[in-house]
Motif scaffolding. Structure first.
Motif, mmCIF file in Angstrom:
data_model
loop_
_atom_site.group_PDB
_atom_site.id
_atom_site.type_symbol
_atom_site.label_atom_id
_atom_site.label_comp_id
_atom_site.label_asym_id
_atom_site.label_seq_id
_atom_site.Cartn_x
_atom_site.Cartn_y
_atom_site.Cartn_z
ATOM 1 N N THR A 49 68.493 55.824 58.766
ATOM 2 C CA THR A 49 68.730 55.061 57.541
ATOM 3 C C THR A 49 67.622 54.028 57.387
ATOM 4 N N LEU A 50 66.950 54.074 56.246
ATOM 5 C CA LEU A 50 65.918 53.094 55.907
ATOM 6 C C LEU A 50 66.574 51.946 55.151
ATOM 7 N N ARG A 51 66.223 50.726 55.525
ATOM 8 C CA ARG A 51 66.721 49.556 54.789
ATOM 9 C C ARG A 51 65.537 48.862 54.122
ATOM 10 N N TRP A 52 65.586 48.816 52.803
ATOM 11 C CA TRP A 52 64.536 48.183 51.992
ATOM 12 C C TRP A 52 65.181 46.969 51.333
ATOM 13 N N GLY A 53 64.955 45.798 51.916
ATOM 14 C CA GLY A 53 65.677 44.623 51.434
ATOM 15 C C GLY A 53 67.164 44.818 51.677
ATOM 16 N N ASP A 54 67.944 44.743 50.598
ATOM 17 C CA ASP A 54 69.394 44.945 50.720
ATOM 18 C C ASP A 54 69.816 46.354 50.318
ATOM 19 N N VAL A 55 68.853 47.231 50.086
ATOM 20 C CA VAL A 55 69.155 48.590 49.642
ATOM 21 C C VAL A 55 68.859 49.560 50.780
ATOM 22 N N ARG A 56 69.679 50.586 50.897
ATOM 23 C CA ARG A 56 69.519 51.540 51.998
ATOM 24 C C ARG A 56 69.324 52.957 51.476
ATOM 25 N N LEU A 57 68.629 53.738 52.280
ATOM 26 C CA LEU A 57 68.346 55.124 51.933
ATOM 27 C C LEU A 57 68.545 55.986 53.173
ATOM 28 N N LEU A 110 67.952 59.232 55.170
ATOM 29 C CA LEU A 110 66.946 60.290 55.206
ATOM 30 C C LEU A 110 67.578 61.589 55.703
ATOM 31 N N PRO A 111 66.965 62.740 55.391
ATOM 32 C CA PRO A 111 67.480 64.009 55.935
ATOM 33 C C PRO A 111 67.490 63.968 57.465
ATOM 34 N N LYS A 112 68.472 64.615 58.060
ATOM 35 C CA LYS A 112 68.570 64.622 59.522
ATOM 36 C C LYS A 112 67.371 65.345 60.140
ATOM 37 N N ILE A 113 67.018 64.903 61.340
ATOM 38 C CA ILE A 113 65.867 65.473 62.045
ATOM 39 C C ILE A 113 66.152 66.928 62.422
ATOM 40 N N ARG A 114 65.207 67.806 62.083
ATOM 41 C CA ARG A 114 65.318 69.221 62.448
ATOM 42 C C ARG A 114 64.544 69.486 63.739
ATOM 43 N N ALA A 115 64.837 70.622 64.357
ATOM 44 C CA ALA A 115 64.245 70.929 65.667
ATOM 45 C C ALA A 115 62.724 70.851 65.631
ATOM 46 N N ARG A 116 62.119 71.379 64.583
ATOM 47 C CA ARG A 116 60.650 71.401 64.532
ATOM 48 C C ARG A 116 60.045 70.023 64.264
ATOM 49 N N GLU A 117 60.879 69.047 63.915
ATOM 50 C CA GLU A 117 60.380 67.705 63.611
ATOM 51 C C GLU A 117 60.468 66.750 64.799
ATOM 52 N N VAL A 118 61.132 67.189 65.865
ATOM 53 C CA VAL A 118 61.268 66.328 67.047
ATOM 54 C C VAL A 118 59.887 66.051 67.636
ATOM 55 N N GLY A 119 59.605 64.792 67.911
ATOM 56 C CA GLY A 119 58.309 64.405 68.463
ATOM 57 C C GLY A 119 57.240 64.155 67.420
ATOM 58 N N ALA A 139 56.018 62.253 63.596
ATOM 59 C CA ALA A 139 56.285 61.119 62.710
ATOM 60 C C ALA A 139 57.091 61.589 61.502
ATOM 61 N N VAL A 140 57.971 60.725 61.027
ATOM 62 C CA VAL A 140 58.786 61.028 59.851
ATOM 63 C C VAL A 140 58.101 60.424 58.627
ATOM 64 N N GLN A 141 57.740 61.292 57.683
ATOM 65 C CA GLN A 141 57.071 60.844 56.461
ATOM 66 C C GLN A 141 58.122 60.598 55.379
ATOM 67 N N VAL A 142 58.087 59.409 54.801
ATOM 68 C CA VAL A 142 59.102 59.011 53.818
ATOM 69 C C VAL A 142 58.411 58.587 52.529
ATOM 70 N N TRP A 143 58.963 59.028 51.408
ATOM 71 C CA TRP A 143 58.516 58.509 50.114
ATOM 72 C C TRP A 143 59.607 57.582 49.592
ATOM 73 N N VAL A 144 59.270 56.312 49.438
ATOM 74 C CA VAL A 144 60.233 55.333 48.926
ATOM 75 C C VAL A 144 60.187 55.406 47.402
ATOM 76 N N PRO A 145 61.263 55.863 46.767
ATOM 77 C CA PRO A 145 61.213 56.075 45.318
ATOM 78 C C PRO A 145 61.210 54.771 44.531
ATOM 79 N N SER A 146 60.652 54.851 43.343
ATOM 80 C CA SER A 146 60.595 53.694 42.457
ATOM 81 C C SER A 146 61.981 53.117 42.195
ATOM 82 N N THR A 147 62.965 54.000 42.022
ATOM 83 C CA THR A 147 64.319 53.521 41.711
ATOM 84 C C THR A 147 64.859 52.609 42.807
ATOM 85 N N LEU A 148 64.560 52.937 44.054
ATOM 86 C CA LEU A 148 65.036 52.108 45.165
ATOM 87 C C LEU A 148 64.312 50.766 45.184
#
Length: 254
Positions: A163-171, A173-182, A184-193
């Motif tokens: 869970t990403l916390r941006w100020g008082d707002v939270r987002l 993220l999709p759960k980590i998949r096997a191929r993503e272990v180890g 970096a997690v790339q996140v796009w913080v949307p304008s709406t957030l």
């Protein structure tokens, strides 16, 4: 003659088929009532085929569940088999079916220091482009969103929920998949957030992780940003972006 197996024991503190660090410290196993249950019966509990605990049935406990405590020293990382047997006078021991669980006591990011009650110093702060770290989020970036990175962390595992916390707002993220272990997690913080959180000269950005058995990382050290004043806060009465996961997001109370 082979006797049918008794009903398998249950572990009420298990999350799915997993045991987390909190449960491991005070782990209980429940033995259901069985046919012919009688005063004086001896129930013996086995953890990975090693004797772990026992209880003798008294008159007042006939027909009720028997609750046994597993010593914490038995609850070690990895797959585990749990069963029990019932010893009755004049009968051969009756064995139960096996319950299989996986013990996972290693928290995402490693064990937080007891000196940092809400923060895990083992986690890296979110990664941001250098210009954003130095000058903040400008009006153009507010309108289109921005990228950020969460570095790989200790004990990263399939099914981790971030869970990403941006100020008082939270987002969530999709759960980590096997191929993503180890990785970096790339996140796009949307304008709406960004707009929902509003402008701030010292907005904190952080994240926390909940693994699939319920171990909680606590919050990563926060990154502080300046957000352009064009990021108007959410008008009263509009819906929040953040929708908690069905089982609750990590660090939900905080």
């Amino acid at each position: 003659m082979t006797h049918p197996l008794l009903t398998a024991p249950t572990l009420p503190q298990a999350v799915g088929n997993g045991i987390n660090a909190l449960a491991a410290a005070h782990l209980q196993v429940d033995i259901p009532p069985y046919p012919g249950m009688d005063e004086g019966d001896l129930i013996e509990l086995f953890w990975n085929n090693c004797f772990a605990a026992s209880r003798r049935i008294t008159t007042g406990k006939i027909g009720e569940f028997t609750h046994l405590r597993v010593p914490e020293s038995f609850v070690l990382e990895g797959p585990t088999q749990v069963h029990y047997q019932v010893m009755q006078v004049g009968h051969t021991p009756a064995r139960s079916a096996v319950t299989r669980v996986r013990v996972k006591t290693r928290c995402p990011g490693g064990q937080p220091s007891p000196l940092c009650c809400d923060e895990n110093q083992n986690l890296a702060p979110v990664g941001l482009p250098d210009t954003i770290r130095r000058y903040g989020v400008n009006a153009s970036q507010v309108r289109r969103g921005i990228p950020l990175t969460i570095e790989p962390y200790l004990h990263m595992t399939t099914g981790d929920a971030i869970t990403l916390r941006w100020g008082d707002v939270r987002l969530d993220l999709p759960k980590i998949r096997a191929r993503e272990v180890g990785m970096a997690v790339q996140v796009w913080v949307p304008s709406t957030l960004i707009i929902e959180a509003g402008d701030d000269c010292r907005l904190e950005v952080t994240y926390c992780i909940l693994d699939r058995v319920g171990n909680n990382s606590r919050w990563a050290p926060a990154r502080t940003l300046r957000i352009a004043s064009e990021a108007e806060s959410r008008p009263a009465g509009t819906a929040l972006i953040y929708q908690p996961r069905p089982t609750g997001s990590p660090c939900e109370p905080g």
